[in-house]
Design an enzyme around this catalytic site. Structure first.
Site, mmCIF file in Angstrom:
data_model
loop_
_atom_site.group_PDB
_atom_site.id
_atom_site.type_symbol
_atom_site.label_atom_id
_atom_site.label_comp_id
_atom_site.label_asym_id
_atom_site.label_seq_id
_atom_site.Cartn_x
_atom_site.Cartn_y
_atom_site.Cartn_z
ATOM 1 N N ARG A 7 24.904 7.376 15.652
ATOM 2 C CA ARG A 7 25.591 8.605 15.258
ATOM 3 C C ARG A 7 26.063 9.446 16.436
ATOM 4 N NH1 ARG A 7 22.380 6.941 11.330
ATOM 5 N NH2 ARG A 7 21.241 6.263 13.139
ATOM 6 N N THR A 8 25.153 9.732 17.373
ATOM 7 C CA THR A 8 25.481 10.690 18.436
ATOM 8 C C THR A 8 26.575 10.139 19.345
ATOM 9 O OG1 THR A 8 23.163 11.332 18.316
ATOM 10 C CG2 THR A 8 24.437 12.210 20.160
ATOM 11 N N LYS A 42 20.248 -2.728 38.505
ATOM 12 C CA LYS A 42 19.980 -3.229 39.863
ATOM 13 C C LYS A 42 19.109 -2.266 40.638
ATOM 14 C CE LYS A 42 24.627 -5.210 39.989
ATOM 15 N NZ LYS A 42 25.956 -4.971 40.558
ATOM 16 N N ARG A 44 22.323 10.944 27.131
ATOM 17 C CA ARG A 44 21.062 10.716 26.404
ATOM 18 C C ARG A 44 20.145 9.936 27.314
ATOM 19 N NH1 ARG A 44 20.152 8.536 20.325
ATOM 20 N NH2 ARG A 44 20.693 10.716 19.981
ATOM 21 N N HIS A 81 17.421 18.033 21.322
ATOM 22 C CA HIS A 81 18.610 17.337 20.817
ATOM 23 C C HIS A 81 19.482 18.447 20.209
ATOM 24 C CE1 HIS A 81 21.262 14.398 19.289
ATOM 25 N NE2 HIS A 81 20.447 13.641 18.577
#
Ligand code: CP
Length: 311
Positions: A54-55, A82, A104, A132
């Site tokens: 969703r986000t 890496k 995020r 959030h």
């Protein structure tokens, strides 16, 4: 504000301003032609170090509808693999002069740290169990549109509160807007000291849901229960899963919410989740695009208002 890092930093009037603008974008999003040029000429980079449906999708759609040049970093294919650090990665992208960075990250505080290192506006798309903010804002817009107001409502947040950044941001936002908040869940999934946030705590659904206007369900976040107690799904559903019988304790017009992703038959009955007379889960997704458009538009207005010396 230069960034959107958490509800913690927003005032009641900041929240109202974002929701008012988001309301107009929600109307635009229902039109056949959805494009505006509010972010034309600006570059938006989405960096998701943790899974999202969703986000991530809604931030990308929001940026494109506002005319930004949107780039999704494929973090699985990046040089993080890496051994490059979060900050080095951010500094590298910063050198390409983005205007908006959507991040995020699984660690609480990682997005705040990154915001201190880059020149552009940073939007927190969820950091660990910390915040959030756009989720709480889209939840607030959904409630305001369904109930006609966002104050003096009785709102139950149910389930795994301890591991939930959604719960944390919602508790702050709904508290700032002067609502009554009830938290319902097993004591093992309730954060220590939560009563200091001015909430009422229950471990019984029938008691906690009594006469509430809004029921917000949360997913059991097993990925964050490292080594701790994990309840059995069957037992959990029996005691805390929302079904029609438990919902009968709430007001007859109470709405049912879930931020997603949901586990049907664990925290919520699938038939109830799909019942459009009670569930506003799809409205939440729809409002997610509008809220993210509003948040990025307001931050871009701030960016444009700054003189080059202060950026
Ligand atoms: N509600 C929410 O943040 O969903 P995603 O993890 O799919 O983005």
């Amino acid at each position: 504000h230069k960034h959107l890092l958490g509800i913690e930093h927003l005032s009641q009037s900041d929240i109202t301003a974002i929701l008012d603008l988001a309301d107009s974008y929600a109307d635009l999003n229902r039109q056949p032609l959805k494009h505006t040029d509010a972010l034309a000429g600006l570059t938006q980079i989405n960096m998701f170090f943790e899974n999202s449906t969703r986000t991530q999708a809604s931030f990308e759609i929001a940026g494109k509808r506002l005319g930004a040049d949107v780039m999704n970093m494929a973090m699985q294919a990046s040089s993080i693999k890496k051994g490059e650090t979060l900050i080095d990665t951010a500094m590298t992208l910063n050198a390409m002069h983005p205007d908006l960075l959507v991040v995020r990250h699984p660690q609480s505080g990682a997005v705040d740290l990154l915001a201190q290192k880059v020149n552009c506006a940073v939007l927190n798309a969820g950091d660990g169990r910390h915040e959030h903010p756009t989720q709480a804002l889209l939840d607030a817009l959904t409630i305001r549109r369904a109930k006609g107001r966002l104050h003096r409502l009785s709102i139950a947040i149910c389930g795994d509160i301890a591991h939930s950044r959604v719960a944390r941001s919602n508790i702050m936002l709904l508290g700032k807007m002067e609502n009554r908040i009830r938290l319902i869940g097993p004591p093992t999934l309730m954060p220590a000291g939560i009563a200091e946030f001015g909430v009422e705590v229950f471990d019984d659904m029938a008691e906690g849901l009594k006469d509430v206007d809004v029921v917000m369900m949360l997913r059991l976040q097993k990925e964050r229960m490292d080594g701790g107690f994990i309840p059995s799904e069957r037992e959990y559903y029996h005691r805390y899963g929302l079904d029609a019988d438990k919902l009968a304790h709430a007001k007859p017009d109470a709405i049912v919410m879930h931020p997603g992703p949901m586990n049907r038959g664990v925290e919520i009955d699938g038939t109830l989740a799909d019942d459009i007379n009670r569930s506003v889960i799809q409205d939440q997704v729809e409002m997610g695009v509008a809220v993210r458009m509003a948040a990025m538009d307001l931050l871009a207005r701030n960016l444009r208002a700054r003189t080059p010396e202060t950026v």
